[in-house]
Design a protein around this motif. Structure first.
Motif, mmCIF file in Angstrom:
data_model
loop_
_atom_site.group_PDB
_atom_site.id
_atom_site.type_symbol
_atom_site.label_atom_id
_atom_site.label_comp_id
_atom_site.label_asym_id
_atom_site.label_seq_id
_atom_site.Cartn_x
_atom_site.Cartn_y
_atom_site.Cartn_z
ATOM 1 N N PHE A 40 0.827 -1.211 0.000
ATOM 2 C CA PHE A 40 0.000 0.000 0.000
ATOM 3 C C PHE A 40 0.864 1.265 0.000
ATOM 4 C CE2 PHE A 40 -3.579 -2.641 1.912
ATOM 5 C CZ PHE A 40 -4.351 -2.582 0.764
ATOM 6 N N HIS A 41 2.039 1.182 0.611
ATOM 7 C CA HIS A 41 2.940 2.335 0.597
ATOM 8 C C HIS A 41 3.404 2.638 -0.827
ATOM 9 C CE1 HIS A 41 5.686 5.248 2.289
ATOM 10 N NE2 HIS A 41 6.702 4.696 1.636
ATOM 11 N N LEU A 42 3.714 1.592 -1.568
ATOM 12 C CA LEU A 42 4.187 1.775 -2.942
ATOM 13 C C LEU A 42 3.052 2.185 -3.877
ATOM 14 C CD1 LEU A 42 6.581 -1.311 -3.230
ATOM 15 C CD2 LEU A 42 7.206 1.094 -2.837
ATOM 16 N N LEU A 43 1.867 1.581 -3.666
ATOM 17 C CA LEU A 43 0.738 1.870 -4.547
ATOM 18 C C LEU A 43 0.043 3.184 -4.202
ATOM 19 C CD1 LEU A 43 -0.879 -1.701 -4.734
ATOM 20 C CD2 LEU A 43 0.429 -0.551 -6.532
ATOM 21 N N GLY A 44 0.207 3.642 -2.971
ATOM 22 C CA GLY A 44 -0.509 4.835 -2.508
ATOM 23 C C GLY A 44 0.313 6.098 -2.525
ATOM 24 N N GLY A 45 1.293 6.166 -3.397
ATOM 25 C CA GLY A 45 2.103 7.377 -3.506
ATOM 26 C C GLY A 45 3.005 7.611 -2.311
ATOM 27 N N HIS A 46 3.490 6.509 -1.715
ATOM 28 C CA HIS A 46 4.418 6.590 -0.582
ATOM 29 C C HIS A 46 3.839 7.394 0.593
ATOM 30 C CE1 HIS A 46 6.989 5.532 -4.020
ATOM 31 N NE2 HIS A 46 7.769 4.939 -3.119
ATOM 32 N N ARG A 47 2.529 7.280 0.786
ATOM 33 C CA ARG A 47 1.887 7.988 1.893
ATOM 34 C C ARG A 47 1.559 7.081 3.065
ATOM 35 N NH1 ARG A 47 -3.250 10.353 -0.841
ATOM 36 N NH2 ARG A 47 -3.018 8.412 -2.018
ATOM 37 N N PHE A 48 1.475 5.777 2.804
ATOM 38 C CA PHE A 48 0.965 4.866 3.827
ATOM 39 C C PHE A 48 1.850 4.846 5.067
ATOM 40 C CE2 PHE A 48 0.479 0.850 6.017
ATOM 41 C CZ PHE A 48 -0.891 0.768 6.146
ATOM 42 N N LEU A 49 3.147 4.782 4.904
ATOM 43 C CA LEU A 49 4.062 4.659 6.036
ATOM 44 C C LEU A 49 4.484 6.001 6.630
ATOM 45 C CD1 LEU A 49 6.311 1.685 4.854
ATOM 46 C CD2 LEU A 49 4.393 1.643 6.456
ATOM 47 N N SER A 50 3.789 7.062 6.283
ATOM 48 C CA SER A 50 4.064 8.357 6.908
ATOM 49 C C SER A 50 3.597 8.326 8.355
ATOM 50 C CB SER A 50 3.353 9.481 6.158
ATOM 51 O OG SER A 50 1.947 9.355 6.292
ATOM 52 N N VAL A 51 4.219 9.148 9.196
ATOM 53 C CA VAL A 51 3.870 9.184 10.619
ATOM 54 C C VAL A 51 2.400 9.528 10.813
ATOM 55 C CG1 VAL A 51 4.283 10.393 12.796
ATOM 56 C CG2 VAL A 51 6.213 9.772 11.336
ATOM 57 N N VAL A 297 -5.122 -2.003 8.222
ATOM 58 C CA VAL A 297 -4.256 -1.691 7.068
ATOM 59 C C VAL A 297 -5.037 -1.842 5.770
ATOM 60 C CG1 VAL A 297 -2.285 -2.548 5.738
ATOM 61 C CG2 VAL A 297 -2.066 -2.171 8.197
ATOM 62 N N LEU A 298 -5.853 -2.885 5.696
ATOM 63 C CA LEU A 298 -6.686 -3.074 4.502
ATOM 64 C C LEU A 298 -7.632 -1.890 4.302
ATOM 65 C CD1 LEU A 298 -7.785 -6.835 4.508
ATOM 66 C CD2 LEU A 298 -6.646 -5.622 2.643
ATOM 67 N N SER A 299 -8.319 -1.507 5.360
ATOM 68 C CA SER A 299 -9.290 -0.407 5.258
ATOM 69 C C SER A 299 -8.602 0.886 4.839
ATOM 70 C CB SER A 299 -10.006 -0.209 6.594
ATOM 71 O OG SER A 299 -10.731 -1.361 6.957
ATOM 72 N N ASN A 300 -7.501 1.204 5.502
ATOM 73 C CA ASN A 300 -6.797 2.447 5.221
ATOM 74 C C ASN A 300 -6.115 2.408 3.861
ATOM 75 O OD1 ASN A 300 -3.990 4.032 5.440
ATOM 76 N ND2 ASN A 300 -5.487 5.064 6.730
ATOM 77 N N GLY A 301 -5.475 1.300 3.561
ATOM 78 C CA GLY A 301 -4.743 1.194 2.300
ATOM 79 C C GLY A 301 -5.640 1.237 1.083
ATOM 80 N N LEU A 302 -6.800 0.595 1.175
ATOM 81 C CA LEU A 302 -7.727 0.606 0.039
ATOM 82 C C LEU A 302 -8.227 2.010 -0.249
ATOM 83 C CD1 LEU A 302 -9.767 -2.639 0.817
ATOM 84 C CD2 LEU A 302 -8.152 -2.306 -1.059
ATOM 85 N N ILE A 303 -8.401 2.811 0.803
ATOM 86 C CA ILE A 303 -8.799 4.213 0.611
ATOM 87 C C ILE A 303 -7.673 4.992 -0.060
ATOM 88 C CG2 ILE A 303 -9.371 6.366 1.803
ATOM 89 C CD1 ILE A 303 -10.793 4.663 3.919
ATOM 90 N N LEU A 304 -6.442 4.775 0.394
ATOM 91 C CA LEU A 304 -5.307 5.505 -0.165
ATOM 92 C C LEU A 304 -5.102 5.223 -1.650
ATOM 93 C CD1 LEU A 304 -2.462 5.402 2.524
ATOM 94 C CD2 LEU A 304 -3.884 7.329 1.850
ATOM 95 N N VAL A 305 -5.365 3.983 -2.069
ATOM 96 C CA VAL A 305 -5.148 3.647 -3.485
ATOM 97 C C VAL A 305 -6.384 3.923 -4.328
ATOM 98 C CG1 VAL A 305 -3.401 1.921 -2.914
ATOM 99 C CG2 VAL A 305 -5.781 1.209 -3.151
ATOM 100 N N GLY A 306 -7.431 4.478 -3.709
ATOM 101 C CA GLY A 306 -8.589 4.920 -4.475
ATOM 102 C C GLY A 306 -9.641 3.865 -4.747
ATOM 103 N N VAL A 307 -9.673 2.793 -3.940
ATOM 104 C CA VAL A 307 -10.684 1.758 -4.123
ATOM 105 C C VAL A 307 -12.020 2.263 -3.580
ATOM 106 C CG1 VAL A 307 -11.376 -0.596 -3.515
ATOM 107 C CG2 VAL A 307 -8.977 -0.074 -4.001
#
Length: 337
Positions: A40-51, A297-307
Protein backbone atom coordinates in the motif's frame (compact mmCIF):
# COMPACT_ATOMS: atom_id res chain seq x y z
CA UNK A 1 -3.83 -24.31 23.90
CA UNK A 2 -0.11 -23.68 23.43
CA UNK A 3 1.25 -25.19 20.22
CA UNK A 4 2.66 -28.72 20.49
CA UNK A 5 6.38 -29.15 20.85
CA UNK A 6 8.69 -30.43 18.14
CA UNK A 7 8.30 -34.02 19.22
CA UNK A 8 4.54 -33.84 18.74
CA UNK A 9 4.27 -31.63 15.70
CA UNK A 10 7.40 -32.63 13.84
CA UNK A 11 7.24 -36.42 13.77
CA UNK A 12 9.14 -37.69 10.72
CA UNK A 13 10.75 -34.29 10.03
CA UNK A 14 14.37 -33.29 10.29
CA UNK A 15 15.50 -30.92 13.03
CA UNK A 16 15.83 -28.11 10.48
CA UNK A 17 12.33 -28.73 9.10
CA UNK A 18 10.92 -28.67 12.61
CA UNK A 19 12.76 -25.40 13.29
CA UNK A 20 11.44 -23.81 10.09
CA UNK A 21 7.90 -24.94 10.89
CA UNK A 22 8.17 -23.50 14.40
CA UNK A 23 9.39 -20.17 12.98
CA UNK A 24 6.48 -20.06 10.54
CA UNK A 25 3.99 -20.81 13.32
CA UNK A 26 5.54 -18.14 15.54
CA UNK A 27 5.42 -15.53 12.76
CA UNK A 28 1.78 -16.24 12.03
CA UNK A 29 0.23 -13.54 9.86
CA UNK A 30 2.97 -10.98 10.58
CA UNK A 31 4.57 -11.41 7.12
CA UNK A 32 1.17 -10.72 5.53
CA UNK A 33 0.87 -7.52 7.56
CA UNK A 34 4.34 -6.37 6.46
CA UNK A 35 3.67 -7.18 2.79
CA UNK A 36 0.35 -5.31 2.86
CA UNK A 37 1.93 -2.25 4.47
CA UNK A 38 4.76 -2.12 1.94
CA UNK A 39 2.41 -2.78 -0.98
CA UNK A 40 0.00 0.00 0.00
CA UNK A 41 2.94 2.34 0.60
CA UNK A 42 4.19 1.77 -2.94
CA UNK A 43 0.74 1.87 -4.55
CA UNK A 44 -0.51 4.84 -2.51
CA UNK A 45 2.10 7.38 -3.51
CA UNK A 46 4.42 6.59 -0.58
CA UNK A 47 1.89 7.99 1.89
CA UNK A 48 0.97 4.87 3.83
CA UNK A 49 4.06 4.66 6.04
CA UNK A 50 4.06 8.36 6.91
CA UNK A 51 3.87 9.18 10.62
CA UNK A 52 0.52 10.91 10.18
CA UNK A 53 -1.06 7.98 8.36
CA UNK A 54 0.35 5.38 10.75
CA UNK A 55 -1.27 7.36 13.58
CA UNK A 56 -4.58 7.16 11.70
CA UNK A 57 -4.13 3.40 11.20
CA UNK A 58 -3.44 2.98 14.93
CA UNK A 59 -6.64 4.85 15.76
CA UNK A 60 -8.62 2.80 13.25
CA UNK A 61 -7.25 -0.46 14.63
CA UNK A 62 -7.70 0.47 18.30
CA UNK A 63 -11.43 -0.13 18.69
CA UNK A 64 -11.28 -3.38 16.72
CA UNK A 65 -8.36 -4.51 18.92
CA UNK A 66 -10.48 -3.99 22.02
CA UNK A 67 -13.52 -5.78 20.58
CA UNK A 68 -11.36 -8.57 19.15
CA UNK A 69 -9.67 -9.09 22.51
CA UNK A 70 -13.03 -9.91 24.07
CA UNK A 71 -13.92 -12.00 21.03
CA UNK A 72 -10.70 -13.99 21.48
CA UNK A 73 -11.76 -15.07 24.97
CA UNK A 74 -15.16 -16.11 23.62
CA UNK A 75 -13.88 -18.00 20.58
CA UNK A 76 -11.23 -19.75 22.68
CA UNK A 77 -14.13 -21.42 24.52
CA UNK A 78 -15.65 -22.51 21.21
CA UNK A 79 -18.31 -19.78 21.25
CA UNK A 80 -19.10 -16.65 19.26
CA UNK A 81 -20.38 -13.17 20.09
CA UNK A 82 -22.22 -11.50 17.22
CA UNK A 83 -23.62 -8.74 19.43
CA UNK A 84 -20.49 -6.67 20.17
CA UNK A 85 -21.23 -4.02 17.54
CA UNK A 86 -24.73 -3.50 18.89
CA UNK A 87 -23.48 -3.49 22.48
CA UNK A 88 -20.94 -0.82 21.51
CA UNK A 89 -23.74 1.32 20.05
CA UNK A 90 -26.02 0.92 23.08
CA UNK A 91 -23.16 1.64 25.46
CA UNK A 92 -22.13 4.75 23.55
CA UNK A 93 -25.73 5.98 23.55
CA UNK A 94 -25.89 5.51 27.32
CA UNK A 95 -22.65 7.46 27.75
CA UNK A 96 -23.77 10.38 25.55
CA UNK A 97 -27.16 10.61 27.24
CA UNK A 98 -25.56 10.58 30.70
CA UNK A 99 -22.98 13.18 29.63
CA UNK A 100 -25.80 15.62 28.88
CA UNK A 101 -27.39 15.29 32.34
CA UNK A 102 -26.38 18.36 34.39
CA UNK A 103 -24.08 17.44 37.26
CA UNK A 104 -23.87 13.74 36.27
CA UNK A 105 -21.58 13.91 33.27
CA UNK A 106 -18.80 12.24 35.25
CA UNK A 107 -20.88 9.04 35.22
CA UNK A 108 -20.81 8.77 31.42
CA UNK A 109 -17.89 6.33 31.22
CA UNK A 110 -19.08 4.12 34.14
CA UNK A 111 -22.55 3.94 32.57
CA UNK A 112 -21.04 3.01 29.21
CA UNK A 113 -19.02 0.18 30.73
CA UNK A 114 -21.94 -0.97 32.88
CA UNK A 115 -24.30 -1.22 29.89
CA UNK A 116 -21.78 -3.41 28.08
CA UNK A 117 -21.15 -5.57 31.14
CA UNK A 118 -24.85 -6.15 31.87
CA UNK A 119 -25.66 -7.16 28.29
CA UNK A 120 -22.61 -9.42 28.22
CA UNK A 121 -23.74 -11.05 31.47
CA UNK A 122 -27.21 -11.63 30.01
CA UNK A 123 -25.67 -13.29 26.95
CA UNK A 124 -23.44 -15.39 29.18
CA UNK A 125 -26.31 -16.44 31.46
CA UNK A 126 -28.41 -17.63 28.52
CA UNK A 127 -25.46 -19.57 27.10
CA UNK A 128 -23.90 -20.93 30.31
CA UNK A 129 -26.96 -21.49 32.51
CA UNK A 130 -29.87 -21.96 30.09
CA UNK A 131 -27.50 -23.71 27.63
CA UNK A 132 -28.73 -21.99 24.51
CA UNK A 133 -26.40 -22.00 21.45
CA UNK A 134 -24.02 -19.00 21.46
CA UNK A 135 -24.73 -18.24 17.80
CA UNK A 136 -28.49 -17.99 18.38
CA UNK A 137 -28.22 -16.01 21.62
CA UNK A 138 -25.80 -13.42 20.28
CA UNK A 139 -27.58 -13.20 16.93
CA UNK A 140 -30.75 -12.35 18.82
CA UNK A 141 -28.82 -9.86 20.94
CA UNK A 142 -27.37 -8.26 17.83
CA UNK A 143 -30.88 -7.32 16.70
CA UNK A 144 -32.49 -6.65 20.10
CA UNK A 145 -29.65 -4.51 21.45
CA UNK A 146 -29.48 -2.57 18.19
CA UNK A 147 -33.16 -1.80 18.65
CA UNK A 148 -32.48 -0.78 22.26
CA UNK A 149 -29.72 1.58 21.10
CA UNK A 150 -32.10 3.24 18.65
CA UNK A 151 -34.81 3.47 21.29
CA UNK A 152 -32.46 5.14 23.77
CA UNK A 153 -31.89 8.04 21.41
CA UNK A 154 -35.39 8.11 19.89
CA UNK A 155 -33.73 7.00 16.63
CA UNK A 156 -31.68 10.20 16.51
CA UNK A 157 -28.00 11.00 16.78
CA UNK A 158 -27.05 12.32 20.22
CA UNK A 159 -24.34 15.04 20.18
CA UNK A 160 -22.32 16.60 22.95
CA UNK A 161 -19.71 19.09 21.66
CA UNK A 162 -18.54 19.57 25.27
CA UNK A 163 -17.97 15.86 25.92
CA UNK A 164 -15.75 15.63 29.00
CA UNK A 165 -13.84 12.53 27.88
CA UNK A 166 -13.36 13.51 24.24
CA UNK A 167 -9.60 13.63 24.85
CA UNK A 168 -9.60 9.82 24.81
CA UNK A 169 -10.56 9.79 21.16
CA UNK A 170 -8.75 12.86 19.89
CA UNK A 171 -5.57 13.41 21.92
CA UNK A 172 -2.38 11.48 22.46
CA UNK A 173 0.87 11.28 24.40
CA UNK A 174 3.69 13.21 22.74
CA UNK A 175 6.87 11.13 22.51
CA UNK A 176 8.82 13.34 20.09
CA UNK A 177 8.12 16.79 18.68
CA UNK A 178 5.38 16.29 16.13
CA UNK A 179 4.92 12.60 17.06
CA UNK A 180 2.19 11.53 19.47
CA UNK A 181 0.76 8.13 20.36
CA UNK A 182 -3.07 8.32 20.31
CA UNK A 183 -4.81 7.51 23.57
CA UNK A 184 -6.99 5.08 21.61
CA UNK A 185 -3.89 3.08 20.67
CA UNK A 186 -2.57 3.19 24.25
CA UNK A 187 -5.86 1.81 25.56
CA UNK A 188 -5.85 -0.93 22.92
CA UNK A 189 -2.29 -1.98 23.77
CA UNK A 190 -3.16 -2.02 27.48
CA UNK A 191 -6.16 -4.28 26.80
CA UNK A 192 -4.02 -6.60 24.68
CA UNK A 193 -1.33 -6.78 27.37
CA UNK A 194 -3.81 -7.49 30.18
CA UNK A 195 -5.56 -10.10 28.03
CA UNK A 196 -2.23 -11.81 27.33
CA UNK A 197 -1.44 -11.89 31.04
CA UNK A 198 -4.82 -13.42 31.90
CA UNK A 199 -4.61 -16.06 29.17
CA UNK A 200 -0.96 -17.03 29.60
CA UNK A 201 -0.08 -16.33 33.22
CA UNK A 202 -3.18 -17.18 35.27
CA UNK A 203 -5.13 -20.27 36.24
CA UNK A 204 -8.20 -18.63 34.69
CA UNK A 205 -6.45 -18.53 31.34
CA UNK A 206 -5.55 -22.23 31.56
CA UNK A 207 -9.18 -23.04 32.32
CA UNK A 208 -10.41 -20.97 29.37
CA UNK A 209 -8.17 -22.97 27.02
CA UNK A 210 -9.28 -26.21 28.68
CA UNK A 211 -12.97 -25.42 28.22
CA UNK A 212 -12.39 -24.64 24.56
CA UNK A 213 -10.24 -27.72 24.02
CA UNK A 214 -12.65 -30.22 25.57
CA UNK A 215 -15.60 -28.99 27.67
CA UNK A 216 -16.49 -32.49 28.92
CA UNK A 217 -12.93 -33.19 30.07
CA UNK A 218 -12.72 -29.74 31.65
CA UNK A 219 -15.93 -30.44 33.59
CA UNK A 220 -14.63 -33.82 34.77
CA UNK A 221 -11.38 -32.21 35.92
CA UNK A 222 -13.33 -29.94 38.26
CA UNK A 223 -13.50 -26.77 36.17
CA UNK A 224 -16.71 -24.79 36.59
CA UNK A 225 -17.53 -24.56 32.87
CA UNK A 226 -20.65 -22.36 33.25
CA UNK A 227 -18.64 -19.86 35.33
CA UNK A 228 -15.94 -19.70 32.65
CA UNK A 229 -18.53 -19.13 29.92
CA UNK A 230 -20.26 -16.47 31.99
CA UNK A 231 -16.91 -14.73 32.49
CA UNK A 232 -15.89 -14.66 28.82
CA UNK A 233 -19.22 -13.27 27.59
CA UNK A 234 -19.30 -10.70 30.39
CA UNK A 235 -15.76 -9.68 29.45
CA UNK A 236 -16.73 -9.43 25.78
CA UNK A 237 -19.63 -7.16 26.72
CA UNK A 238 -17.45 -5.05 29.02
CA UNK A 239 -14.84 -4.55 26.28
CA UNK A 240 -17.61 -3.69 23.81
CA UNK A 241 -18.66 -1.06 26.35
CA UNK A 242 -15.09 0.22 26.39
CA UNK A 243 -15.29 0.34 22.60
CA UNK A 244 -18.39 2.51 23.06
CA UNK A 245 -16.36 4.91 25.22
CA UNK A 246 -13.66 5.08 22.54
CA UNK A 247 -16.08 5.54 19.64
CA UNK A 248 -18.17 8.23 21.30
CA UNK A 249 -15.04 10.04 22.51
CA UNK A 250 -13.74 10.22 18.96
CA UNK A 251 -17.03 11.34 17.41
CA UNK A 252 -18.52 13.49 20.22
CA UNK A 253 -21.70 11.64 19.26
CA UNK A 254 -23.51 8.30 19.14
CA UNK A 255 -26.14 6.88 16.82
CA UNK A 256 -28.10 3.74 17.56
CA UNK A 257 -28.65 2.87 13.91
CA UNK A 258 -25.18 3.21 12.38
CA UNK A 259 -22.57 3.15 15.11
CA UNK A 260 -20.89 -0.24 15.42
CA UNK A 261 -22.46 -1.70 12.27
CA UNK A 262 -20.45 -4.77 11.14
CA UNK A 263 -17.87 -4.27 13.89
CA UNK A 264 -18.51 -7.84 15.01
CA UNK A 265 -17.38 -9.10 11.60
CA UNK A 266 -14.13 -7.15 11.78
CA UNK A 267 -13.52 -8.50 15.28
CA UNK A 268 -14.17 -12.10 14.25
CA UNK A 269 -11.96 -11.71 11.17
CA UNK A 270 -9.14 -10.29 13.33
CA UNK A 271 -9.36 -13.20 15.77
CA UNK A 272 -9.37 -15.90 13.08
CA UNK A 273 -6.67 -14.20 11.02
CA UNK A 274 -4.61 -14.14 14.21
CA UNK A 275 -4.68 -17.92 14.50
CA UNK A 276 -7.47 -18.55 17.00
CA UNK A 277 -9.50 -21.58 15.96
CA UNK A 278 -13.28 -21.44 15.64
CA UNK A 279 -13.46 -24.81 17.40
CA UNK A 280 -11.84 -23.34 20.50
CA UNK A 281 -8.83 -24.15 22.64
CA UNK A 282 -6.19 -22.82 20.22
CA UNK A 283 -5.05 -19.24 19.74
CA UNK A 284 -3.21 -16.24 21.14
CA UNK A 285 -3.99 -12.62 21.88
CA UNK A 286 -0.87 -11.39 20.07
CA UNK A 287 -2.17 -13.09 16.93
CA UNK A 288 -5.42 -11.19 17.41
CA UNK A 289 -3.45 -7.92 17.50
CA UNK A 290 -1.81 -8.79 14.16
CA UNK A 291 -5.22 -9.70 12.72
CA UNK A 292 -6.75 -6.39 13.84
CA UNK A 293 -3.83 -4.50 12.31
CA UNK A 294 -4.32 -6.36 9.03
CA UNK A 295 -7.98 -5.31 8.94
CA UNK A 296 -7.03 -1.68 9.68
CA UNK A 297 -4.26 -1.69 7.07
CA UNK A 298 -6.69 -3.07 4.50
CA UNK A 299 -9.29 -0.41 5.26
CA UNK A 300 -6.80 2.45 5.22
CA UNK A 301 -4.74 1.19 2.30
CA UNK A 302 -7.73 0.61 0.04
CA UNK A 303 -8.80 4.21 0.61
CA UNK A 304 -5.31 5.50 -0.16
CA UNK A 305 -5.15 3.65 -3.48
CA UNK A 306 -8.59 4.92 -4.47
CA UNK A 307 -10.68 1.76 -4.12
CA UNK A 308 -14.39 2.57 -3.93
CA UNK A 309 -16.45 1.97 -0.80
CA UNK A 310 -18.36 -0.84 -2.52
CA UNK A 311 -15.19 -2.77 -3.34
CA UNK A 312 -13.91 -2.24 0.19
CA UNK A 313 -16.89 -4.23 1.48
CA UNK A 314 -16.23 -6.96 -1.08
CA UNK A 315 -12.56 -7.21 -0.14
CA UNK A 316 -13.34 -7.34 3.57
CA UNK A 317 -15.91 -10.06 2.96
CA UNK A 318 -13.39 -12.10 1.02
CA UNK A 319 -10.89 -11.63 3.83
CA UNK A 320 -13.39 -13.07 6.33
CA UNK A 321 -14.05 -16.07 4.08
CA UNK A 322 -10.32 -16.48 3.61
CA UNK A 323 -9.82 -16.35 7.37
CA UNK A 324 -12.26 -19.23 7.91
CA UNK A 325 -10.62 -21.19 5.08
CA UNK A 326 -7.24 -20.56 6.70
CA UNK A 327 -8.59 -21.85 9.99
CA UNK A 328 -9.78 -25.05 8.31
CA UNK A 329 -6.39 -25.45 6.64
CA UNK A 330 -4.60 -25.02 9.98
CA UNK A 331 -6.73 -27.58 11.79
CA UNK A 332 -7.09 -30.12 9.00
CA UNK A 333 -9.98 -31.16 6.80
CA UNK A 334 -11.61 -33.27 9.47
CA UNK A 335 -12.31 -30.42 11.88
CA UNK A 336 -15.91 -29.58 12.66
CA UNK A 337 -17.18 -26.00 12.23
Amino acid sequence: MPPPGPAASGAGLSARQVQVRSMIQAAGMLPVLVILAIGFHLLGGHRFLSVQNLSIVAQQAAINCVLASGMTFVILTGGIDLSVGSILAASAMGALIMSLVPGLGFLAIPVCLLVGLVIGLLNGALIALVRLPPFIVTLGSLTAVRGLARLMGADNTVFNPQLSYAWIGNDGVTVFPGVAIPWLAIIAVAVIAISWFVLRRTVLGVRIYAVGGNPAAARLSGINVPAILLFVYALSGLLAGLGGVMSSARLYAANGLQLGQSYELDAIAAVILGGTSFVGGIGSIWGTLIGALIIAVLSNGLILVGVSDIWQFIVKGLVIIGAVALDRFRQGSGVRT
